[in-house]
Motif scaffolding. Structure first.
Motif, PDB file in Angstrom:
ATOM      1  N   GLN A 113       1.055  -7.458  -4.104  1.00 24.43           N
ATOM      2  CA  GLN A 113       1.138  -6.429  -3.074  1.00 24.43           C
ATOM      3  C   GLN A 113       2.510  -6.516  -2.430  1.00 24.43           C
ATOM      4  OE1 GLN A 113      -1.377  -4.235  -2.615  1.00 24.43           O
ATOM      5  NE2 GLN A 113      -0.093  -3.055  -1.210  1.00 24.43           N
ATOM      6  N   HIS A 114       3.388  -5.579  -2.795  1.00 28.44           N
ATOM      7  CA  HIS A 114       4.761  -5.593  -2.298  1.00 28.44           C
ATOM      8  C   HIS A 114       4.844  -4.745  -1.036  1.00 28.44           C
ATOM      9  CE1 HIS A 114       9.106  -4.634  -2.185  1.00 28.44           C
ATOM     10  NE2 HIS A 114       9.233  -5.841  -2.719  1.00 28.44           N
ATOM     11  N   GLU A 159       7.037  -2.729   0.077  1.00 32.52           N
ATOM     12  CA  GLU A 159       7.610  -1.389  -0.101  1.00 32.52           C
ATOM     13  C   GLU A 159       7.025  -0.675  -1.325  1.00 32.52           C
ATOM     14  OE1 GLU A 159      11.825  -1.734  -0.225  1.00 32.52           O
ATOM     15  OE2 GLU A 159      11.979  -2.617   1.770  1.00 32.52           O
ATOM     16  N   GLY A 176       4.200  -1.342  -2.727  1.00 35.40           N
ATOM     17  CA  GLY A 176       2.755  -1.344  -2.723  1.00 35.40           C
ATOM     18  C   GLY A 176       2.210  -2.206  -3.845  1.00 35.40           C
ATOM     19  N   PHE A 177       1.083  -1.784  -4.424  1.00 32.52           N
ATOM     20  CA  PHE A 177       0.469  -2.555  -5.504  1.00 32.52           C
ATOM     21  C   PHE A 177       1.274  -2.362  -6.789  1.00 32.52           C
ATOM     22  CE2 PHE A 177      -2.459  -2.465  -9.180  1.00 32.52           C
ATOM     23  CZ  PHE A 177      -2.791  -3.818  -9.195  1.00 32.52           C
TER      24      PHE A 177
END
Length: 692
Positions: A473-474, A476, A478-479
């Motif tokens: 889960q980043h 910026e 996201g997934f």
């Protein structure tokens, strides 16, 4: 903080300069492992301070971007101290400006970040070897200058009018000439000049004989009883009737010079142009303004050849590959080796995309045919990227970069693919570079987490195990799907750290559940790259002991394709795991190329049927037949079967009727974090009247 590695045993000393601690320590570790004496500096200024008080190293690995003094300034200082000292600079893969500037500052070579560790050591060896050759060449030049009058010199005097030639005894002895040449005229000399050089040598001597020039200097090959020698000749008129020609044997000097020049432009293993030379060839072709194309070729999973058969076998395979590539192109096109397993073809006068694509399809089929290596057939697959001028670029750097970007997109789609560059490649490439940059710090920033998917026993009607699945889960992006970042992590050699984190986290979670009375088998996936670590089984054993989890509750899953890429290495690892009591499962069964012979040798506890055969199980008789066959094989080998991708009650009941042992899929539960999966597991295991 410059440190001397007192453990190094090689004569060569290397200075590593990088402000990034993890990169610097990794470089130092790998170079020390090769036996080099390694020094390290954490920045440009520290490197300059070190150079001012210590002898120069034999090679410098130098980062470009540093906060105090950048790599360009350090490189210029090194060039002022020694014009030949090899400097390998670390640059970004897409930063062509940085690469150009590095070479303009005097860099010998560059290695792109993220570092391809398999390519680094050959680059270092090549640079050091070339440096020693250059030092030898300089020494030869110095000796030649100092001993010019006496070292390997001979002469003859020639009277052009009478065509009388007087040879010195030293000259006859030096070049192994037969004694009868004493009685021959200038023809006796010219007859010893090799091949087409005769006309050139005759013209030089005529200019002196006819008074056009008073002195000429030229080089040629001279044949004697001891073979051909390279000669430097100086012919001078000494009187109206006489010309003196002094000959010097420069064979050794010439051989070293030719070798250095070859290694500067060509790859010594494959005899193809190297990266720098190829850029020059492409630029020359673009200057002609005729449409051309660059095709880049990558050998999939080449590292498995080195890991399983050894580096010598890998080198032999690269040579066979290069010979076949040359044969497939009929010697018409310029070829290059861009990296460890990366090749390129320059195609001039392209007739059109359609024709080019048909040619690439034929080329790829040819390159993918089996190779015979020491009596063993080896199969390789390739990914190819194509870029055309002027549609995609009009300069060499961008045209080659476009072909590389297209190849990377093809590689993400699977083996034996090719791709013509388009705008999506640039977008894809930009995302890939961003993922590479962020992936390096994802672990230390705690961005990874594990989800768990239950494995349901159809006979016991209970959840008996879970599979640990990594999620990123980043903040910026996201997934980020595992299918996107795991292959990149493998190429960056980050998969080892990530894989061990997954193992330790999953084992710890299984141990927590075990202490709570929830005794579940924990499944973890192993990457192909992790098989290169001979200590893998020992590390897993230490993790189990530290967490207090009985070994029989760990289930190690390896894909069928990985198992068959290096079956002997897999057998050794599985034997160590099974000695410790760890269970082993073959994942994605049916999608690879395994044989019953190896399946028996692997002696695994579980076979996992790939979801591709479960997806259409209800309406596809072929898939039902495959599942029945797998279940029959498993029963005869006393193995359990887990069917993946079960999404409906109908699929569950059919698998139960066919005799499947366990299922896994969305019908039971999608992968969830521990807090969310625990009540689902508890519900299944406490409800005796579960509809399942």
């Amino acid at each position: 903080m410059v440190e001397l590695d007192t453990l190094g045993t090689a004569d060569s000393r290397i200075l590593v300069v990088d402000d990034d601690l993890s990169t610097r320590l990794a470089l130092v570790k790998i170079l020390r492992k090769e036996g080099y004496d390694v020094y390290q500096a954490c920045g440009g200024q520290e490197a300059l301070d070190y150079l001012s008080t210590h002898p120069l190293p034999d090679l410098v690995v130098l980062d470009v971007v540093m906060p105090d003094v950048d790599g360009y300034a350090v490189c210029r200082t090194l060039r002022a101290l020694d014009r030949n000292l090899p400097v390998v600079m670390l640059t970004g893969l897409d930063d062509m400006e940085a690469i150009d500037r590095a070479f303009s500052c005097g860099a010998t070579d560059f290695v792109t970040k993220p570092i391809n560790w398999a390519l680094l050591i050959p680059r270092v060896r090549y640079s050091l070897r070339t440096y020693r050759m250059t030092q030898a060449l300089d020494k030869v030049r110095m000796l030649q200058s100092e001993a010019q009058e006496v070292a390997r010199l001979g002469f003859f005097e020639w009277d052009p009018k009478l065509n009388r030639l007087s040879w010195s005894s030293r000259l006859i002895e030096l070049f192994g000439l037969p004694d009868p040449v004493r009685n021959l005229g200038i023809e006796g000399y010219l007859n010893r000049v090799v091949g087409e050089q005769v006309e050139y040598v005759s013209a030089q001597l005529r200019e002196v004989a006819e008074g056009i020039q008073n002195k000429v200097t030229f080089e040629h090959d001279l044949s004697g009883d001891e073979g051909e020698r390279r000669i430097r000749a100086i012919a001078r008129r000494t009187s109206p009737e006489s010309i003196l020609c002094v000959l010097q044997d420069i064979t050794d000097f010439y051989t070293v010079s030719q070798t250095v020049e070859f290694q500067r432009d060509f790859d010594t293993l494959t005899r193809m142009a190297n990266r720098v030379k190829f850029y020059s060839l492409v630029e020359d072709e673009l200057d002609s303004k005729v449409p051309c194309a660059v095709v880049t070729i990558d050998i999939d999973r080449f590292h498995m050849i080195n890991d399983s058969l050894g580096q010598a076998a890998g080198d032999k395979l690269l040579q066979l590959f290069s010979l076949r590539l040359n044969a497939a192109t009929y010697g018409f096109y310029s070829l290059a080796r861009l990296g460890a397993d990366e090749f390129a073809v320059l195609i001039p006068e392209v007739e059109g995309v359609t024709t080019l694509v048909r040619w690439v399809e034929t080329l790829q089929a040819r390159m993918n045919e089996a190779y015979e290596l020491d009596g063993q057939l080896v199969f390789m697959e390739t990914c190819i990227g194509i870029a055309l001028s002027p549609e995609h670029a009009t300069d060499s750097h961008h045209l080659i970069s476009a072909a590389i970007q297209a190849r990377l997109v093809a590689k993400q789609s699977g083996s034996s693919r090719f791709k013509v560059y388009d705008e999506s490649c640039q977008q894809n490439f930009a995302r890939r570079l961003y993922i590479e940059s962020e992936l390096r710090y994802a672990l230390e920033r705690g961005q990874f987490t594990l989800f768990y998917q239950p494995q349901f026993d159809l006979r016991l009607n209970r959840v008996v195990g879970v599979e640990a699945l990594i999620r990123w889960q980043h903040p910026e992006m996201g997934f980020v799907p595992p299918m996107e970042f795991i292959p990149i992590a493998e190429q960056m050699e980050l998969i080892h750290a990530i894989g061990y984190w997954v193992a330790e986290e999953a084992i710890s979670q299984a141990a927590r559940w075990h202490r709570q009375g929830v005794q579940l088998r924990m499944g973890i996936n192993l990457s192909a790259r992790q098989f290169s670590d001979e200590r893998l089984a020992d590390k897993l054993g230490r993790m189990l002991k530290k967490a207090g989890l009985p070994t029989e509750y760990l289930d190690v899953e390896i894909t069928e394709s990985v198992a068959m890429e290096s079956p002997e290495r897999v057998l050794q690892l599985l034997a160590k795991l099974q000695e410790q009591g760890v269970k082993v499962a073959i994942d994605d069964f049916g999608t690879g190329y395994s044989s019953l012979e190896y399946l028996q040798k692997f002696d695994v506890e579980f076979i996992k049927i790939d979801q591709a055969f479960v997806r259409n199980l209800l309406g596809n008789k072929a898939d039902q037949g495959i599942v029945k066959a797998v279940l029959g094989i498993a029963e005869s080998l006393e193995m359990r079967v887990i069917a993946e991708g079960v999404e409906s009650a109908e699929e569950l009941e059919l698998l139960r009727a066919l005799g499947c042992d366990e299922i896994q899929g969305y019908y039971i539960s999608r992968p969830l974090p521990p807090a969310e999966i625990e009540p689902i597991i508890e519900g299944y295991n406490q409800d005796e009247d579960s509809p399942v």
